[in-house]
Design a protein around this motif. Structure first.
Motif, PDB file in Angstrom:
ATOM      1  N   GLU A  78       0.833  -1.198   0.000  1.00 26.42           N
ATOM      2  CA  GLU A  78       0.000   0.000   0.000  1.00 26.42           C
ATOM      3  C   GLU A  78       0.874   1.256   0.000  1.00 26.42           C
ATOM      4  O   GLU A  78       1.225   1.805   1.035  1.00 26.42           O
ATOM      5  CB  GLU A  78      -0.949  -0.003   1.197  1.00 26.42           C
ATOM      6  N   LYS A 100       0.214   3.952  -2.397  1.00 20.13           N
ATOM      7  CA  LYS A 100      -0.451   5.064  -3.068  1.00 20.13           C
ATOM      8  C   LYS A 100      -1.769   5.412  -2.391  1.00 20.13           C
ATOM      9  O   LYS A 100      -2.387   4.574  -1.733  1.00 20.13           O
ATOM     10  CB  LYS A 100      -0.727   4.721  -4.533  1.00 20.13           C
ATOM     11  N   THR A 101      -2.195   6.656  -2.584  1.00 20.31           N
ATOM     12  CA  THR A 101      -3.510   7.101  -2.141  1.00 20.31           C
ATOM     13  C   THR A 101      -4.410   7.180  -3.368  1.00 20.31           C
ATOM     14  O   THR A 101      -4.030   7.764  -4.385  1.00 20.31           O
ATOM     15  CB  THR A 101      -3.434   8.475  -1.456  1.00 20.31           C
ATOM     16  N   THR A 111      -6.896   8.504  -5.811  1.00 20.47           N
ATOM     17  CA  THR A 111      -7.355   9.852  -6.138  1.00 20.47           C
ATOM     18  C   THR A 111      -8.029   9.870  -7.505  1.00 20.47           C
ATOM     19  O   THR A 111      -8.020   8.888  -8.239  1.00 20.47           O
ATOM     20  CB  THR A 111      -6.182  10.851  -6.168  1.00 20.47           C
ATOM     21  N   ASP A 143     -13.526   4.204  -2.876  1.00 17.95           N
ATOM     22  CA  ASP A 143     -12.823   4.790  -1.730  1.00 17.95           C
ATOM     23  C   ASP A 143     -12.649   3.783  -0.606  1.00 17.95           C
ATOM     24  O   ASP A 143     -13.364   2.779  -0.514  1.00 17.95           O
ATOM     25  CB  ASP A 143     -13.596   6.010  -1.221  1.00 17.95           C
ATOM     26  N   ASP A 195     -12.167   5.475   6.405  1.00 19.23           N
ATOM     27  CA  ASP A 195     -11.624   5.015   7.675  1.00 19.23           C
ATOM     28  C   ASP A 195     -12.762   4.885   8.685  1.00 19.23           C
ATOM     29  O   ASP A 195     -12.910   5.687   9.609  1.00 19.23           O
ATOM     30  CB  ASP A 195     -10.562   5.995   8.175  1.00 19.23           C
ATOM     31  N   TYR A 197      -3.241   0.592  -3.106  1.00 25.38           N
ATOM     32  CA  TYR A 197      -3.858   1.809  -2.574  1.00 25.38           C
ATOM     33  C   TYR A 197      -4.166   1.663  -1.075  1.00 25.38           C
ATOM     34  O   TYR A 197      -4.734   0.666  -0.625  1.00 25.38           O
ATOM     35  CB  TYR A 197      -5.124   2.135  -3.359  1.00 25.38           C
ATOM     36  N   LYS A 198      -3.779   2.674  -0.331  1.00 29.88           N
ATOM     37  CA  LYS A 198      -3.918   2.654   1.121  1.00 29.88           C
ATOM     38  C   LYS A 198      -5.382   2.471   1.539  1.00 29.88           C
ATOM     39  O   LYS A 198      -6.275   3.089   0.988  1.00 29.88           O
ATOM     40  CB  LYS A 198      -3.375   3.963   1.701  1.00 29.88           C
ATOM     41  N   GLY A 199      -5.569   1.589   2.514  1.00 32.41           N
ATOM     42  CA  GLY A 199      -6.902   1.337   3.043  1.00 32.41           C
ATOM     43  C   GLY A 199      -7.479  -0.006   2.644  1.00 32.41           C
ATOM     44  O   GLY A 199      -8.464  -0.452   3.244  1.00 32.41           O
TER      45      GLY A 199
END
Length: 307
Positions: A32, A34-35, A37, A108, A111, A219-221
């Motif tokens: 993970e 990248k974010t 977007t 998305d 959190d 991707y983060k999350g």
């Protein structure tokens, strides 16, 4: 006294060294980076819509006045798991929606707790936001089957028919603390990806499956979404299926006879409390809609046309 001080220093050094090794191991295996977007999504096939808990990636095709079918994917493989079935139903005149659940694919990764409320709200927001008219038909595979069972119980007035493919039955929460499971998912990310092949009876027939799975892991999350679902999505299989039965919706239950992910024997547990049109599939494991597409898709079409 000197021996005690030396012992303390050694212990501190060992703890620090161990922490450094664990952190280095974590960073080396952590995918993970990248974010997610708008820029990342620029060349992604499909569409995007902003819902109450974030942006959702989806694909919607078919005649404007066509009967609606919504395809809900499983625990971690995003909406491409419905390749074949999606195109087949569109070709046969249905208005078909498939989407990535929060935390998966290109949707998305909020959190928040990944519980029933989050998943049900996402689907409800989609139905409303995309202005889908009339009663909709829901199809869910694996975890998606579990999810649409609960959604139908909560919103029976919106639903016409329900299709369950090798649906998850019970959610057994991990006994380890959540932070340990998060760490384990990070350092064993390759195992998570390659483990998807276990859903097939003949994995060698699907050489691109892991390659298609990997991009979402960058991707983060993503990891948090999976782990939170493990801990926060409460499920009692018997209770949920009893509830679905009380809604009096026509239900098609499809199951690969060689399924090892959610063993075939759970079909008996479901049918003991839920009236279904039962369709066992020979020579298929957890994903019969992929391994036996003609057989399964034609059964789905026949079921949708009934009545």
């Amino acid at each position: 006294m000197k021996i005690l001080k030396v012992s303390i220093i050694i212990i501190i050094f060992l703890v620090g060294a161990s922490a450094l090794i664990l952190y280095s191991f974590y960073e080396y295996n952590n995918k993970e980076e990248k974010t997610l977007t708008t820029v990342n999504r620029k060349n992604i096939e499909g569409s995007f819509i902003k819902l109450s808990n974030g942006v959702t990636h989806y694909q919607l095709e078919g005649p404007a006045n066509g009967e609606v079918v919504i395809l809900v994917h499983g625990f971690s493989v995003p909406y491409y798991i419905w390749d074949g079935t999606y195109e087949f139903l569109v070709k046969n005149g249905y208005k078909v929606l498939r989407y990535d659940m929060y935390g998966r694919g290109y949707s998305d990764r909020p959190d928040v707790a990944y519980d029933k409320e989050l998943y049900n709200t996402q689907l409800l927001d989609l139905i409303s936001g995309l202005k889908l008219q009339g009663h909709v038909n829901l199809a869910g595979i694996s975890f998606g089957g579990q999810m649409i069972t609960n959604f139908t119980c909560q919103h029976p007035g919106l639903i016409n028919k329900v299709i369950l493919i090798d649906p998850a039955y019970e959610n057994e929460k991990p006994v380890a603390p959540k932070y340990f499971t998060l760490f384990n998912e990070a350092v064993n990310s390759d195992q998570r990806a390659w483990g998807q092949l276990d859903d097939f009876l003949y994995p060698r027939k699907h050489p691109e499956w892991v390659k298609r799975y990997l991009p979402q892991m960058r991707y983060k999350g993503f990891r948090n979404a999976l782990v939170s679902t493990m801990y926060d999505y409460d499920q009692n299989g018997r209770q949920s299926n009893t509830c679905l039965n009380s809604t009096n919706k026509p239900v098609l239950l499809i199951w690969g006879k060689k399924d090892k992910t959610v063993p075939f024997r759970f079909s008996d547990s479901i049918r003991s409390v839920l009236k279904v049109d039962f369709f066992p599939v020979d020579d298929a494991a957890h994903l019969p809609s992929i391994e036996k597409p003609d057989t399964v898709n034609n059964k789905i079409l026949s079921f949708l046309k009934q009545g």
